[in-house]
Write a protein that holds these residues in place. Structure first.
Motif, PDB file in Angstrom:
ATOM      1  N   VAL A 193       0.836  -1.210   0.000  1.00  0.00           N
ATOM      2  CA  VAL A 193       0.000   0.000   0.000  1.00  0.00           C
ATOM      3  C   VAL A 193       0.863   1.249   0.000  1.00  0.00           C
ATOM      4  N   GLN A 194       1.949   1.243   0.755  1.00  0.00           N
ATOM      5  CA  GLN A 194       2.840   2.389   0.784  1.00  0.00           C
ATOM      6  C   GLN A 194       3.443   2.655  -0.589  1.00  0.00           C
ATOM      7  N   ASP A 195       3.754   1.577  -1.312  1.00  0.00           N
ATOM      8  CA  ASP A 195       4.308   1.737  -2.657  1.00  0.00           C
ATOM      9  C   ASP A 195       3.262   2.311  -3.607  1.00  0.00           C
ATOM     10  N   LEU A 196       2.018   1.896  -3.451  1.00  0.00           N
ATOM     11  CA  LEU A 196       0.944   2.438  -4.291  1.00  0.00           C
ATOM     12  C   LEU A 196       0.742   3.927  -4.031  1.00  0.00           C
ATOM     13  N   LEU A 197       0.839   4.331  -2.771  1.00  0.00           N
ATOM     14  CA  LEU A 197       0.638   5.738  -2.426  1.00  0.00           C
ATOM     15  C   LEU A 197       1.743   6.625  -2.985  1.00  0.00           C
ATOM     16  N   LYS A 198       2.930   6.058  -3.199  1.00  0.00           N
ATOM     17  CA  LYS A 198       4.040   6.839  -3.729  1.00  0.00           C
ATOM     18  C   LYS A 198       3.948   7.003  -5.246  1.00  0.00           C
ATOM     19  N   GLN A 199       3.183   6.124  -5.885  1.00  0.00           N
ATOM     20  CA  GLN A 199       3.051   6.191  -7.336  1.00  0.00           C
ATOM     21  C   GLN A 199       1.924   7.153  -7.733  1.00  0.00           C
ATOM     22  N   LYS A 200       1.678   7.231  -9.021  1.00  0.00           N
ATOM     23  CA  LYS A 200       0.602   8.083  -9.502  1.00  0.00           C
ATOM     24  C   LYS A 200      -0.748   7.502  -9.106  1.00  0.00           C
ATOM     25  N   ARG A 201      -1.779   8.352  -9.164  1.00  0.00           N
ATOM     26  CA  ARG A 201      -3.105   7.937  -8.741  1.00  0.00           C
ATOM     27  C   ARG A 201      -3.624   6.766  -9.579  1.00  0.00           C
ATOM     28  N   GLU A 202      -3.194   6.674 -10.842  1.00  0.00           N
ATOM     29  CA  GLU A 202      -3.668   5.602 -11.704  1.00  0.00           C
ATOM     30  C   GLU A 202      -3.287   4.229 -11.170  1.00  0.00           C
ATOM     31  N   ALA A 203      -2.142   4.128 -10.512  1.00  0.00           N
ATOM     32  CA  ALA A 203      -1.709   2.839  -9.974  1.00  0.00           C
ATOM     33  C   ALA A 203      -2.662   2.356  -8.888  1.00  0.00           C
ATOM     34  N   LEU A 204      -3.073   3.258  -7.997  1.00  0.00           N
ATOM     35  CA  LEU A 204      -4.016   2.889  -6.946  1.00  0.00           C
ATOM     36  C   LEU A 204      -5.382   2.552  -7.538  1.00  0.00           C
ATOM     37  N   THR A 205      -5.775   3.315  -8.556  1.00  0.00           N
ATOM     38  CA  THR A 205      -7.061   3.047  -9.211  1.00  0.00           C
ATOM     39  C   THR A 205      -7.073   1.667  -9.851  1.00  0.00           C
ATOM     40  N   GLU A 206      -5.995   1.313 -10.537  1.00  0.00           N
ATOM     41  CA  GLU A 206      -5.914  -0.001 -11.168  1.00  0.00           C
ATOM     42  C   GLU A 206      -5.916  -1.114 -10.122  1.00  0.00           C
ATOM     43  N   LYS A 207      -5.268  -0.884  -8.991  1.00  0.00           N
ATOM     44  CA  LYS A 207      -5.251  -1.887  -7.927  1.00  0.00           C
ATOM     45  C   LYS A 207      -6.654  -2.097  -7.372  1.00  0.00           C
ATOM     46  N   ILE A 208      -7.365  -1.011  -7.106  1.00  0.00           N
ATOM     47  CA  ILE A 208      -8.729  -1.120  -6.585  1.00  0.00           C
ATOM     48  C   ILE A 208      -9.636  -1.817  -7.593  1.00  0.00           C
ATOM     49  N   THR A 209      -9.500  -1.457  -8.865  1.00  0.00           N
ATOM     50  CA  THR A 209     -10.320  -2.090  -9.900  1.00  0.00           C
ATOM     51  C   THR A 209     -10.052  -3.586  -9.967  1.00  0.00           C
ATOM     52  N   GLY A 210      -8.771  -3.971  -9.872  1.00  0.00           N
ATOM     53  CA  GLY A 210      -8.439  -5.392  -9.886  1.00  0.00           C
ATOM     54  C   GLY A 210      -9.021  -6.142  -8.707  1.00  0.00           C
ATOM     55  N   MET A 211      -8.975  -5.529  -7.529  1.00  0.00           N
ATOM     56  CA  MET A 211      -9.536  -6.162  -6.332  1.00  0.00           C
ATOM     57  C   MET A 211     -11.053  -6.277  -6.443  1.00  0.00           C
ATOM     58  N   LEU A 212     -11.688  -5.257  -7.021  1.00  0.00           N
ATOM     59  CA  LEU A 212     -13.137  -5.301  -7.196  1.00  0.00           C
ATOM     60  C   LEU A 212     -13.540  -6.410  -8.169  1.00  0.00           C
ATOM     61  N   ASN A 213     -12.827  -6.512  -9.274  1.00  0.00           N
ATOM     62  CA  ASN A 213     -13.140  -7.552 -10.248  1.00  0.00           C
ATOM     63  C   ASN A 213     -12.910  -8.943  -9.672  1.00  0.00           C
ATOM     64  N   GLN A 214     -11.894  -9.085  -8.840  1.00  0.00           N
ATOM     65  CA  GLN A 214     -11.626 -10.380  -8.223  1.00  0.00           C
ATOM     66  C   GLN A 214     -12.752 -10.788  -7.286  1.00  0.00           C
ATOM     67  N   ARG A 215     -13.270  -9.835  -6.527  1.00  0.00           N
ATOM     68  CA  ARG A 215     -14.374 -10.140  -5.613  1.00  0.00           C
ATOM     69  C   ARG A 215     -15.701 -10.316  -6.338  1.00  0.00           C
TER      70      ARG A 215
END
Length: 278
Positions: A193-215
Protein backbone atom coordinates in the motif's frame (compact mmCIF):
# COMPACT_ATOMS: atom_id res chain seq x y z
CA UNK A 1 -60.57 25.67 9.86
CA UNK A 2 -57.38 26.30 7.88
CA UNK A 3 -55.84 23.03 9.10
CA UNK A 4 -58.94 21.09 8.07
CA UNK A 5 -58.82 22.70 4.62
CA UNK A 6 -55.14 21.81 4.19
CA UNK A 7 -55.82 18.23 5.27
CA UNK A 8 -58.69 17.97 2.80
CA UNK A 9 -56.56 19.34 -0.05
CA UNK A 10 -53.79 16.92 0.82
CA UNK A 11 -56.12 13.94 0.65
CA UNK A 12 -57.54 15.15 -2.66
CA UNK A 13 -54.01 15.47 -4.03
CA UNK A 14 -53.11 11.95 -2.89
CA UNK A 15 -56.31 10.66 -4.49
CA UNK A 16 -55.44 12.34 -7.78
CA UNK A 17 -51.91 10.93 -7.71
CA UNK A 18 -53.22 7.45 -6.97
CA UNK A 19 -55.79 7.71 -9.76
CA UNK A 20 -53.12 8.82 -12.22
CA UNK A 21 -50.87 5.93 -11.19
CA UNK A 22 -53.74 3.45 -11.62
CA UNK A 23 -54.72 4.82 -15.03
CA UNK A 24 -51.10 4.82 -16.19
CA UNK A 25 -50.63 1.17 -15.19
CA UNK A 26 -53.93 0.21 -16.82
CA UNK A 27 -52.93 1.96 -20.03
CA UNK A 28 -49.57 0.17 -20.17
CA UNK A 29 -51.17 -3.21 -19.47
CA UNK A 30 -53.78 -2.71 -22.19
CA UNK A 31 -51.10 -1.58 -24.63
CA UNK A 32 -48.91 -4.60 -23.85
CA UNK A 33 -51.91 -6.93 -24.16
CA UNK A 34 -52.92 -5.48 -27.52
CA UNK A 35 -49.39 -5.62 -28.94
CA UNK A 36 -48.92 -9.15 -27.63
CA UNK A 37 -52.19 -10.27 -29.22
CA UNK A 38 -51.51 -8.60 -32.54
CA UNK A 39 -47.88 -9.78 -32.69
CA UNK A 40 -47.99 -13.32 -31.30
CA UNK A 41 -51.40 -14.83 -31.93
CA UNK A 42 -51.52 -14.51 -35.70
CA UNK A 43 -48.05 -16.06 -36.15
CA UNK A 44 -47.08 -19.66 -35.57
CA UNK A 45 -43.98 -20.30 -33.41
CA UNK A 46 -41.94 -21.16 -36.51
CA UNK A 47 -43.09 -18.03 -38.35
CA UNK A 48 -42.37 -15.87 -35.32
CA UNK A 49 -38.86 -17.32 -34.98
CA UNK A 50 -38.20 -16.74 -38.68
CA UNK A 51 -39.43 -13.15 -38.37
CA UNK A 52 -37.18 -12.50 -35.37
CA UNK A 53 -34.15 -13.88 -37.20
CA UNK A 54 -34.86 -11.68 -40.20
CA UNK A 55 -35.19 -8.58 -38.02
CA UNK A 56 -31.94 -9.32 -36.20
CA UNK A 57 -30.13 -10.13 -39.43
CA UNK A 58 -31.20 -6.82 -40.92
CA UNK A 59 -30.25 -5.02 -37.71
CA UNK A 60 -26.82 -6.63 -37.54
CA UNK A 61 -26.07 -5.71 -41.15
CA UNK A 62 -26.63 -2.03 -40.28
CA UNK A 63 -24.60 -1.90 -37.07
CA UNK A 64 -21.29 -0.07 -37.11
CA UNK A 65 -20.44 -1.43 -33.67
CA UNK A 66 -21.80 -4.26 -31.54
CA UNK A 67 -21.59 -4.28 -27.72
CA UNK A 68 -19.58 -7.16 -26.34
CA UNK A 69 -21.20 -6.85 -22.91
CA UNK A 70 -24.88 -6.02 -22.32
CA UNK A 71 -26.22 -5.40 -18.82
CA UNK A 72 -29.92 -5.69 -17.96
CA UNK A 73 -31.14 -3.59 -15.02
CA UNK A 74 -34.58 -4.45 -13.60
CA UNK A 75 -36.13 -1.98 -11.17
CA UNK A 76 -37.71 -3.16 -7.89
CA UNK A 77 -41.18 -2.15 -9.14
CA UNK A 78 -41.03 -3.83 -12.56
CA UNK A 79 -43.43 -6.75 -13.03
CA UNK A 80 -43.15 -7.32 -16.78
CA UNK A 81 -39.69 -8.90 -17.01
CA UNK A 82 -39.95 -12.62 -16.36
CA UNK A 83 -37.96 -15.73 -17.24
CA UNK A 84 -39.71 -16.04 -20.61
CA UNK A 85 -38.71 -12.54 -21.70
CA UNK A 86 -35.15 -13.00 -20.45
CA UNK A 87 -34.78 -16.19 -22.48
CA UNK A 88 -35.85 -14.29 -25.60
CA UNK A 89 -33.42 -11.46 -24.87
CA UNK A 90 -30.61 -13.99 -24.41
CA UNK A 91 -31.48 -15.53 -27.78
CA UNK A 92 -31.54 -12.08 -29.42
CA UNK A 93 -28.15 -11.19 -27.93
CA UNK A 94 -26.62 -14.48 -29.10
CA UNK A 95 -27.87 -13.99 -32.65
CA UNK A 96 -26.42 -10.48 -33.03
CA UNK A 97 -23.00 -11.47 -31.69
CA UNK A 98 -23.04 -10.17 -28.10
CA UNK A 99 -20.72 -12.28 -25.94
CA UNK A 100 -21.61 -11.28 -22.36
CA UNK A 101 -24.93 -10.42 -20.69
CA UNK A 102 -25.20 -9.45 -17.02
CA UNK A 103 -28.47 -9.48 -15.09
CA UNK A 104 -28.99 -7.01 -12.24
CA UNK A 105 -32.42 -7.74 -10.77
CA UNK A 106 -33.37 -5.50 -7.83
CA UNK A 107 -36.70 -7.21 -7.13
CA UNK A 108 -37.29 -9.39 -4.09
CA UNK A 109 -37.41 -13.17 -4.25
CA UNK A 110 -41.21 -13.31 -4.03
CA UNK A 111 -41.83 -10.36 -6.36
CA UNK A 112 -40.54 -11.56 -9.71
CA UNK A 113 -36.81 -11.99 -9.03
CA UNK A 114 -35.20 -14.24 -11.67
CA UNK A 115 -32.42 -16.60 -10.67
CA UNK A 116 -30.13 -17.45 -13.58
CA UNK A 117 -29.25 -20.78 -11.97
CA UNK A 118 -32.82 -21.90 -12.67
CA UNK A 119 -32.51 -21.02 -16.36
CA UNK A 120 -29.11 -22.47 -17.22
CA UNK A 121 -26.26 -24.45 -15.78
CA UNK A 122 -23.45 -22.80 -13.83
CA UNK A 123 -19.89 -22.61 -15.13
CA UNK A 124 -18.47 -22.01 -11.65
CA UNK A 125 -19.21 -24.63 -9.03
CA UNK A 126 -17.78 -22.51 -6.20
CA UNK A 127 -19.50 -19.18 -6.73
CA UNK A 128 -22.35 -20.02 -9.08
CA UNK A 129 -22.23 -16.53 -10.60
CA UNK A 130 -21.40 -17.33 -14.23
CA UNK A 131 -23.57 -19.24 -16.67
CA UNK A 132 -23.90 -20.07 -20.35
CA UNK A 133 -26.82 -19.76 -22.73
CA UNK A 134 -28.15 -21.93 -24.18
CA UNK A 135 -27.28 -24.61 -21.59
CA UNK A 136 -26.37 -27.04 -24.37
CA UNK A 137 -23.94 -25.88 -27.09
CA UNK A 138 -25.68 -25.13 -30.37
CA UNK A 139 -24.64 -26.81 -33.56
CA UNK A 140 -23.09 -24.22 -35.87
CA UNK A 141 -25.07 -25.68 -38.75
CA UNK A 142 -28.34 -24.80 -37.04
CA UNK A 143 -27.43 -21.15 -36.51
CA UNK A 144 -29.22 -18.74 -38.82
CA UNK A 145 -27.24 -17.29 -41.71
CA UNK A 146 -27.13 -13.62 -40.76
CA UNK A 147 -26.29 -10.87 -43.17
CA UNK A 148 -23.40 -8.69 -42.04
CA UNK A 149 -21.68 -5.60 -43.29
CA UNK A 150 -18.45 -7.60 -43.63
CA UNK A 151 -17.02 -6.29 -40.39
CA UNK A 152 -18.98 -6.44 -37.15
CA UNK A 153 -16.97 -5.30 -34.15
CA UNK A 154 -13.79 -6.81 -35.50
CA UNK A 155 -15.17 -10.31 -35.79
CA UNK A 156 -16.04 -10.43 -39.50
CA UNK A 157 -19.56 -11.40 -38.57
CA UNK A 158 -18.60 -14.49 -36.56
CA UNK A 159 -19.91 -15.09 -33.07
CA UNK A 160 -19.88 -17.77 -30.38
CA UNK A 161 -22.49 -20.50 -30.19
CA UNK A 162 -22.99 -19.79 -26.48
CA UNK A 163 -23.57 -16.63 -24.49
CA UNK A 164 -21.80 -15.86 -21.22
CA UNK A 165 -24.28 -14.84 -18.50
CA UNK A 166 -23.45 -13.20 -15.18
CA UNK A 167 -25.66 -12.62 -12.13
CA UNK A 168 -25.04 -9.36 -10.26
CA UNK A 169 -26.42 -8.81 -6.76
CA UNK A 170 -27.00 -5.54 -4.85
CA UNK A 171 -24.07 -6.37 -2.55
CA UNK A 172 -21.72 -6.16 -5.54
CA UNK A 173 -22.04 -2.38 -5.79
CA UNK A 174 -21.15 0.20 -3.15
CA UNK A 175 -20.77 -2.47 -0.46
CA UNK A 176 -18.03 -4.12 -2.48
CA UNK A 177 -16.19 -0.81 -2.89
CA UNK A 178 -16.44 -0.20 0.85
CA UNK A 179 -15.03 -3.67 1.56
CA UNK A 180 -12.03 -3.11 -0.74
CA UNK A 181 -11.31 0.34 0.68
CA UNK A 182 -11.56 -1.04 4.22
CA UNK A 183 -9.03 -3.75 3.39
CA UNK A 184 -6.60 -1.23 1.91
CA UNK A 185 -7.00 1.05 4.92
CA UNK A 186 -6.34 -1.78 7.35
CA UNK A 187 -3.17 -2.61 5.42
CA UNK A 188 -2.05 0.99 5.00
CA UNK A 189 1.24 0.28 6.75
CA UNK A 190 2.18 -2.61 4.47
CA UNK A 191 4.88 -2.11 1.80
CA UNK A 192 2.38 -2.81 -0.98
CA UNK A 193 0.00 0.00 0.00
CA UNK A 194 2.84 2.39 0.78
CA UNK A 195 4.31 1.74 -2.66
CA UNK A 196 0.94 2.44 -4.29
CA UNK A 197 0.64 5.74 -2.43
CA UNK A 198 4.04 6.84 -3.73
CA UNK A 199 3.05 6.19 -7.34
CA UNK A 200 0.60 8.08 -9.50
CA UNK A 201 -3.10 7.94 -8.74
CA UNK A 202 -3.67 5.60 -11.70
CA UNK A 203 -1.71 2.84 -9.97
CA UNK A 204 -4.02 2.89 -6.95
CA UNK A 205 -7.06 3.05 -9.21
CA UNK A 206 -5.91 0.00 -11.17
CA UNK A 207 -5.25 -1.89 -7.93
CA UNK A 208 -8.73 -1.12 -6.59
CA UNK A 209 -10.32 -2.09 -9.90
CA UNK A 210 -8.44 -5.39 -9.89
CA UNK A 211 -9.54 -6.16 -6.33
CA UNK A 212 -13.14 -5.30 -7.20
CA UNK A 213 -13.14 -7.55 -10.25
CA UNK A 214 -11.63 -10.38 -8.22
CA UNK A 215 -14.37 -10.14 -5.61
CA UNK A 216 -17.03 -9.87 -8.29
CA UNK A 217 -16.58 -13.54 -9.06
CA UNK A 218 -16.38 -13.48 -12.86
CA UNK A 219 -14.30 -11.95 -15.63
CA UNK A 220 -16.06 -9.80 -18.21
CA UNK A 221 -15.31 -6.57 -20.07
CA UNK A 222 -16.98 -3.38 -18.94
CA UNK A 223 -20.50 -3.27 -20.39
CA UNK A 224 -20.89 -0.93 -23.35
CA UNK A 225 -24.71 -1.04 -23.37
CA UNK A 226 -27.27 -1.14 -20.58
CA UNK A 227 -31.04 -1.70 -20.77
CA UNK A 228 -32.97 -0.34 -17.80
CA UNK A 229 -36.46 -1.75 -17.26
CA UNK A 230 -37.97 1.04 -15.20
CA UNK A 231 -40.13 4.15 -15.37
CA UNK A 232 -37.06 6.33 -14.99
CA UNK A 233 -33.40 6.00 -15.87
CA UNK A 234 -31.62 4.75 -12.75
CA UNK A 235 -28.82 2.25 -12.26
CA UNK A 236 -29.98 1.32 -8.72
CA UNK A 237 -26.38 1.05 -7.50
CA UNK A 238 -25.10 -1.07 -10.38
CA UNK A 239 -21.32 -1.56 -10.11
CA UNK A 240 -20.32 2.15 -10.13
CA UNK A 241 -16.74 1.41 -11.24
CA UNK A 242 -17.90 -1.00 -13.95
CA UNK A 243 -20.30 1.23 -15.93
CA UNK A 244 -18.23 4.37 -16.38
CA UNK A 245 -18.69 4.42 -20.16
CA UNK A 246 -21.92 2.44 -20.49
CA UNK A 247 -24.62 3.79 -22.80
CA UNK A 248 -27.96 3.33 -20.99
CA UNK A 249 -31.37 3.02 -22.66
CA UNK A 250 -34.55 2.97 -20.58
CA UNK A 251 -37.50 0.74 -21.45
CA UNK A 252 -40.59 1.88 -19.47
CA UNK A 253 -42.07 -0.75 -17.18
CA UNK A 254 -45.18 -2.43 -18.51
CA UNK A 255 -44.50 -1.83 -22.19
CA UNK A 256 -44.11 -4.62 -24.71
CA UNK A 257 -40.52 -5.71 -25.36
CA UNK A 258 -40.05 -7.63 -28.61
CA UNK A 259 -37.40 -8.17 -31.25
CA UNK A 260 -38.10 -4.79 -32.85
CA UNK A 261 -37.51 -3.08 -29.50
CA UNK A 262 -34.22 -4.92 -29.06
CA UNK A 263 -33.10 -4.08 -32.59
CA UNK A 264 -34.02 -0.39 -32.20
CA UNK A 265 -31.95 -0.12 -29.02
CA UNK A 266 -28.94 -1.69 -30.76
CA UNK A 267 -29.30 0.72 -33.69
CA UNK A 268 -29.45 3.71 -31.33
CA UNK A 269 -26.35 2.43 -29.55
CA UNK A 270 -24.57 1.97 -32.87
CA UNK A 271 -25.27 5.58 -33.88
CA UNK A 272 -24.30 7.18 -30.57
CA UNK A 273 -20.87 8.69 -30.00
CA UNK A 274 -19.60 7.47 -26.65
CA UNK A 275 -17.48 9.91 -24.67
CA UNK A 276 -14.35 8.52 -23.04
CA UNK A 277 -13.46 11.53 -20.91
CA UNK A 278 -10.93 14.31 -21.44
Amino acid sequence: MFEVLCLLLGRILLLLIGSYELLWRLRERLNALWVSWSYDLWRSPAARELHERRVLADCRSQLTKTPQHLVLVISPADAGVDAVLLRRIFDFALLVGIKHVSLYDRREKDKGYVELAELCRSTSEEKGRSFVWPPSPSNSETLPKLKTNGYVNGANGSHSTQLQLHQISPSDGHALIADVCRELYQGRETPMVQDLLKQKREALTEKITGMLNQRLGFEAPEPELGMVFSRQTCTYGLLPWHVRFTEFHTHPSGRRFDVETFANILCKYSRCEQRWGT
